[in-house]
Design an enzyme around this catalytic site. Structure first.
Site, short mmCIF file in Angstrom:
data_model
loop_
_atom_site.label_atom_id
_atom_site.label_comp_id
_atom_site.label_asym_id
_atom_site.label_seq_id
_atom_site.Cartn_x
_atom_site.Cartn_y
_atom_site.Cartn_z
CE LYS A 56 37.44 50.96 1.72
NZ LYS A 56 36.18 50.27 1.97
NE ARG B 87 34.00 58.11 2.13
CZ ARG B 87 33.02 57.40 1.60
NH1 ARG B 87 32.20 57.95 0.73
NH2 ARG B 87 32.87 56.14 1.93
N GLY C 242 28.00 48.83 -1.13
CA GLY C 242 28.50 49.90 -2.00
C GLY C 242 29.96 49.70 -2.35
#
Length: 377
Positions: free
Chosen positions: A257, A259, A290
């Site tokens: 992941k 950002r 989340g």
């Protein structure tokens, strides 16, 4: 001037002469029976007293038989402490925990702990600061009551995510909490699934770091999900997920992941084949959920058949419960290191497993001074 001996030699009082003669005869008989090689001979009796062997000081075979072990708890997770006490067969210690109108904590022990081996069960969950101060005050009371040894049992270690300087001018709060616990009187710490294993190095006392994986692995073995793949939701959890996958003898996948900007949706890439597979996301903490929900969506977008998730610490703060209830997650399995909020208990997708037996066996091993390494299997 010549020094003179001023020691006065007094004659025995009438009635003591016979006793002195008797003792002299007994001592002479003892000298006569001594071995010629200078060894030691013990007479059956001397001066009217029967000689007895030294008492055997072995620990009892069961913890419940030892009256010098005590288990206490604060207000954060009394249900878990009661389960632990039931497992080891020791009653929960009697205390009085009150608060003044301004919020100050008042704690009092209601039983003697002098010389006892004491275990204090207190996860530092929400409200974190309140439960942490409770724990410090409890240990200070135990120290001042002359407890023999204080082992702090923290199923969930608050501030564990603040373990390094990831930006300028920030505190390493995890180290600060370790110092506070030691200063308050902890002689040993028993922790469960730290966010980073290196936190053990913040303590200057012995630390036993347990993993909830034996409890979780047993559950999924019994569930026997077909075509299972264990998924790490980030690079930091790969080692934990690899261990879990090895125990279940299933493949491993990783979610990368990134950002793009502050408050901007993360870009997720799945490393590994999950098409047609039943995926199991493994994490140590679920906070706002989340990342968990986005990981579920990313796996399903890559063709995963079903997605399950498990975590040790169900923090579930903010909108976590609503997100999990509305997600496409099949089931979330957590442990009772932290008590579930009332709204979380109403969600059928969330299942709780108890680690009371794991902690109970660890407490037995620590008190009996045996190895805890068998609990990792």
């Amino acid at each position: 001037m010549n020094q003179q001996d001023t020691t006065a030699v007094l004659p025995p009082i009438s009635g003591q002469i016979d006793e002195l003669e008797t003792n002299h005869q007994s001592a002479s008989a003892l000298d006569a029976s001594a071995p010629a090689d200078g060894g030691i001979a013990i007479a059956g009796s001397l001066g009217g007293f029967q000689a007895k062997p030294a008492p055997d000081r072995k620990r009892p075979g069961r913890l419940s038989e030892d009256k010098r072990v005590k288990i206490f708890c604060g207000s954060s997770n009394r249900a878990l402490a009661e389960e632990i006490c039931k497992f080891v067969g020791v009653p929960l210690g009697e205390t009085r925990l009150q608060r003044f109108s301004d919020g100050e904590v008042h704690f009092q022990l209601l039983e003697n702990v002098r010389g006892a081996d004491v275990f204090v069960v207190q996860p530092t969950c929400f409200p974190v600061d309140q439960h942490l101060v409770e724990l410090l005050i409890m240990m200070d009371a135990l120290k001042r009551a002359s407890a023999g040894r204080i082992t702090v049992v923290i199923p969930y270690y608050g501030y564990a995510r603040q373990d390094r300087k990831d930006r300028p001018r920030v505190a390493i709060t995890s180290k600060l909490v370790a110092d506070l616990l030691t200063t308050a009187g902890a002689n040993r710490a028993l922790l469960v699934d730290l966010h980073a294993a290196q936190i053990q190095g913040f303590f200057n006392i012995p630390v036993d770091h347990l993993f909830a994986s034996p409890v979780l692995v047993s559950y999924f073995r019994e569930l026997n999900l077909p075509n299972l793949t264990v998924v790490s939701p980030d690079a930091g959890g790969v080692e934990r997920a690899r261990f879990f996958a090895k125990k279940l003898e299933v493949p491993l996948a990783i979610v990368d992941k990134r950002r793009t900007d502050i408050n901007v949706t993360e870009v997720m890439n799945v490393i590994g084949d999950v098409r047609g597979r039943t995926c199991l996301i493994l994490d140590d903490i679920i906070d706002t959920a989340g990342t968990l929900v986005k990981t579920v969506d990313a796996l399903l977008a890559q063709g995963a058949h079903k997605v399950f998730a498990c975590a040790t610490h169900p923090v579930l703060s903010g909108p976590a419960v609503e997100r999990i209830a509305a997600s496409r997650l099949e089931q979330l399995i957590v442990t009772n290191t932290i008590p579930l909020r009332e709204e979380a208990q109403q969600v059928s997708k969330i299942k709780v497993l108890s680690i009371a037996g794991l902690l109970g066996r660890a407490i037995e091993s620590i008190h009996m001074e045996t190895s805890v390494s068998t609990l990792f299997n």
